[in-house]
Write a protein that holds these residues in place. Structure first.
Motif, PDB file in Angstrom:
ATOM      1  N   UNK A 154       0.861  -1.191   0.000  1.00  0.00           N
ATOM      2  CA  UNK A 154       0.000   0.000   0.000  1.00  0.00           C
ATOM      3  C   UNK A 154       0.893   1.235   0.000  1.00  0.00           C
ATOM      4  N   UNK A 155       0.797   2.042  -1.062  1.00  0.00           N
ATOM      5  CA  UNK A 155       1.675   3.208  -1.183  1.00  0.00           C
ATOM      6  C   UNK A 155       0.966   4.379  -1.848  1.00  0.00           C
ATOM      7  N   UNK A 156       1.460   5.577  -1.570  1.00  0.00           N
ATOM      8  CA  UNK A 156       0.934   6.785  -2.182  1.00  0.00           C
ATOM      9  C   UNK A 156       1.775   7.234  -3.358  1.00  0.00           C
ATOM     10  N   UNK A 157       1.996   6.352  -4.313  1.00  0.00           N
ATOM     11  CA  UNK A 157       2.698   6.700  -5.547  1.00  0.00           C
ATOM     12  C   UNK A 157       2.214   5.779  -6.656  1.00  0.00           C
ATOM     13  N   UNK A 158       2.662   6.025  -7.874  1.00  0.00           N
ATOM     14  CA  UNK A 158       2.139   5.299  -9.036  1.00  0.00           C
ATOM     15  C   UNK A 158       2.955   4.072  -9.407  1.00  0.00           C
ATOM     16  N   UNK A 159       4.154   3.921  -8.830  1.00  0.00           N
ATOM     17  CA  UNK A 159       5.062   2.870  -9.304  1.00  0.00           C
ATOM     18  C   UNK A 159       5.483   1.882  -8.229  1.00  0.00           C
ATOM     19  N   UNK A 160       4.876   1.938  -7.047  1.00  0.00           N
ATOM     20  CA  UNK A 160       5.191   0.997  -5.958  1.00  0.00           C
ATOM     21  C   UNK A 160       6.678   1.032  -5.612  1.00  0.00           C
ATOM     22  N   UNK A 161       7.180   2.205  -5.285  1.00  0.00           N
ATOM     23  CA  UNK A 161       8.612   2.374  -5.053  1.00  0.00           C
ATOM     24  C   UNK A 161       9.122   1.518  -3.895  1.00  0.00           C
ATOM     25  N   UNK A 162       8.344   1.416  -2.818  1.00  0.00           N
ATOM     26  CA  UNK A 162       8.783   0.595  -1.692  1.00  0.00           C
ATOM     27  C   UNK A 162       8.752  -0.884  -2.049  1.00  0.00           C
ATOM     28  N   UNK A 163       7.691  -1.321  -2.710  1.00  0.00           N
ATOM     29  CA  UNK A 163       7.594  -2.727  -3.103  1.00  0.00           C
ATOM     30  C   UNK A 163       8.743  -3.110  -4.023  1.00  0.00           C
ATOM     31  N   UNK A 164       9.096  -2.211  -4.931  1.00  0.00           N
ATOM     32  CA  UNK A 164      10.208  -2.487  -5.843  1.00  0.00           C
ATOM     33  C   UNK A 164      11.537  -2.560  -5.094  1.00  0.00           C
ATOM     34  N   UNK A 165      11.708  -1.690  -4.101  1.00  0.00           N
ATOM     35  CA  UNK A 165      12.939  -1.717  -3.307  1.00  0.00           C
ATOM     36  C   UNK A 165      13.021  -3.006  -2.493  1.00  0.00           C
TER      37      UNK A 165
END
Length: 577
Positions: A531-542
């Motif tokens: 669950x994130x407030x961005x369009x590209x899932x930056x945390x999930x990708x990290x």
């Protein structure tokens, strides 16, 4: 009316109040009045604002949740809507339900809200305000209506106005009290149709009421911050403003620089001289700091960077919220050098993580980011006073002798840090690659390799000292929600309403370096929902990059508005997990 409307309604234990009006009508003042006065009366409050990037006109709003129980998250529901002007934007109108009670001036609003809500009460707020001497008093009349409905003693409002205006203008105190009393008169008539049932607890009145900006500033003070540099840029300006107001009391050098380049370079100079400096900015401003960030990297200078996120690219939405600058903090600056990124998810964490950031930066001589956003910085709620027990200011500075080498190679990569004037050693600082003394190394490839490896060895210590993630919910979970930063309380409340057994929430408190236990938590889950407030899932990708584990589902928002509890709950239910 045949039926009296009772608030809270249905199974709700809180009342969600939204006050809306034009920029210049004092919507933020209403939030301040209600937050402080309702809290002092013994009620829990949560407030968050959304506002347009303009000085006058438009339509801004603030949401204030009030409850006998703790409330700390943004909801879509509006129980009581107070309108000071017409021109409500569509997303506000969409939040009005058949249960919403609306108070507004029919002469001002016209038929804009016709057919919406449970009941519209026509109250000529602007007319009453003009009778009191200025249309600007409409906000205070509205605040008086609300506080009266909550059975708040008028003396608390009188105390508030005396504290706010008494030292400047006693006449202004009297006028505001008169406006509030007018609101109380109106509320007595409304009480025939609206009743509020809520228990007050005097112990709540003793608690603090803070915004995220307040908490970051207070955490900086607790961390020994004695220098703050920045150029005004929403949403990070509040931290600079707060520290400027208390600069003399706490011995803090504050400077509104001509640009963000200067802010970063002044902070570098501050740390070099033995100070403890912080810069505060948003994404666009931090872009200008990135060259200075690389100087921090090669100079092995401590640095604390408060980065308040807002939607980009470029100016984007200057007064809105987003979580899209994680990659910016992670990869900014040319070359490779270690760093740490902290992501507070609450006002308490904003205080403690900021305090921690200064010690972490000083210990490892690296840049440490405090990653917040507009929603967290501008939201407020009541909470117990912070405990400073065990908090220390760790300077990690040594007295040097003539044989001192600023960048002596060590096993953990951290060289003893001296400062000018404290001992006999030479304190070199150079943007060029250097040897152990800090002087030019004639571009020797072996020395370059040794110094680069030395700097990167700090990552091991940073990983060992990384803040572990926090787990909430069922410890025997098979579904794991993951989030970071300001979504914390929203995810907690949505998970509680989701009511699915064997569900937990893992809050990533330090995105980088990621704590080693994170992978263990992820491996135990059958389903992972990011669950994130961005369009590209930056945390999930990290997380995938660092652990090899990919989220099963991604719930992403990038509208400029924080996701509400109800929106998240609907999205979770749609997953059929």
């Amino acid at each position: 009316m045949e039926k009296v409307i009772t608030l809270p309604q249905g199974k709700n234990e809180d009342i969600s109040i939204v006050v809306t009006g034009a920029a210049g009508q004092g919507i933020q003042t209403v939030e301040d009045i209600l937050g402080k006065v309702l809290k002092r009366s013994g009620l829990n409050v949560f407030a968050t604002k959304e506002y347009m990037s303009r000085v006058r006109g438009g339509n801004n709003s603030t949401e204030i949740r009030v409850s006998s129980k703790s409330v700390r998250a943004f909801v879509n529901r509006i129980d009581l809507l107070i309108c000071l002007n017409k021109g409500l934007r569509n997303y506000l109108k969409e939040r009005i339900s058949s249960d919403t009670v609306i108070i507004g001036d029919i002469e001002e609003m016209g038929k804009e809200l016709a057919g919406r809500g449970q009941m519209f009460f026509d109250v000529p707020l602007l007319h009453f305000a003009k009778e009191l001497g200025s249309p600007l008093f409409a906000n205070v009349v509205a605040a008086g209506i609300i506080t009266s409905l909550f059975d708040v003693d008028m003396s608390l409002l009188e105390q508030y106005f005396d504290e706010r205006f008494g030292a400047k203008d006693k006449g202004l105190v009297t006028k505001n009290i008169d406006a509030a009393k007018k609101g109380y008169e109106i509320a007595r008539e409304l009480a025939e149709d609206i009743t509020v049932k809520m228990d007050h607890n005097s112990e709540i009145g003793k608690e603090l009421l803070l915004t995220g900006s307040d908490a970051v500033a207070l955490g900086a003070i607790a961390g020994g911050c004695n220098m703050i540099f920045g150029y005004p840029m929403s949403p990070a300006t509040g931290v600079l403003s707060h520290l400027s107001q208390v600069a003399e009391e706490f011995g803090i050098v504050t400077e509104q620089t001509e640009d963000e380049i200067s802010a970063m370079n002044m902070a570098i100079g501050g740390w070099y001289a033995g100070g403890r400096a912080m810069v505060t900015t948003s994404g666009g401003g931090f872009d200008l700091m990135s060259e200075g960030l690389s100087l921090v990297g090669i100079g092995e200078s401590p640095m604390v960077i408060h980065l308040g996120q807002r939607p980009g690219p470029a100016t984007g939405l200057a007064t809105r919220t987003e979580q899209a600058d994680l990659n910016l903090a992670l990869y900014a600056g040319h070359g490779e050098f270690p760093r740490a990124i902290l992501a507070p998810g609450s006002i308490q964490e904003a205080f403690y993580m900021t305090q921690h950031a200064f010690n972490l930066a000083a210990r490892y001589q690296v840049p440490v980011f405090i990653l917040t956003d507009q929603y967290l910085l501008d939201s407020s709620y009541n909470l117990p006073a912070f405990s400073c027990e065990g908090l220390k200011v760790e300077k990690h500075i040594v007295k040097t002798d003539e044989s001192y080498k600023r960048y002596v190679i060590t096993e953990d990569g951290v060289s003893p840090r001296g400062i000018p004037g404290y001992g006999e050693g030479l304190i070199a600082f150079d943007s060029n690659e250097h040897g152990e003394t800090g002087r030019n190394m004639d571009e020797d490839p072996q020395i370059r390799s040794e110094m680069n490896a030395k700097r990167m060895r700090k990552l091991k210590g940073l990983e060992e000292d990384s803040l572990p993630p926090a787990l909430y919910g069922d410890v025997d979970y098979d579904v794991l929600l993951i989030g970071w930063g300001s979504t914390k309380h929203i995810i907690e409340e949505a998970m509680e309403k989701f009511s699915r057994p064997k569900t937990a929430f893992l809050q990533i408190r330090q995105p980088f370096p990621l704590h080693s236990s994170t992978k263990d938590y992820l491996k135990r889950a059958k389903v992972i929902v990011d669950i994130e407030g961005n369009a590209t899932a930056q945390m999930a990708n990290l997380i995938k990059l660092l652990t090899g584990i990919e989220a099963s589902y991604r719930i992403l928002t990038s509208s400029g508005m924080e996701i509400t509890v109800e929106e998240l709950l609907i999205k979770l239910r749609c997953l059929h997990i």
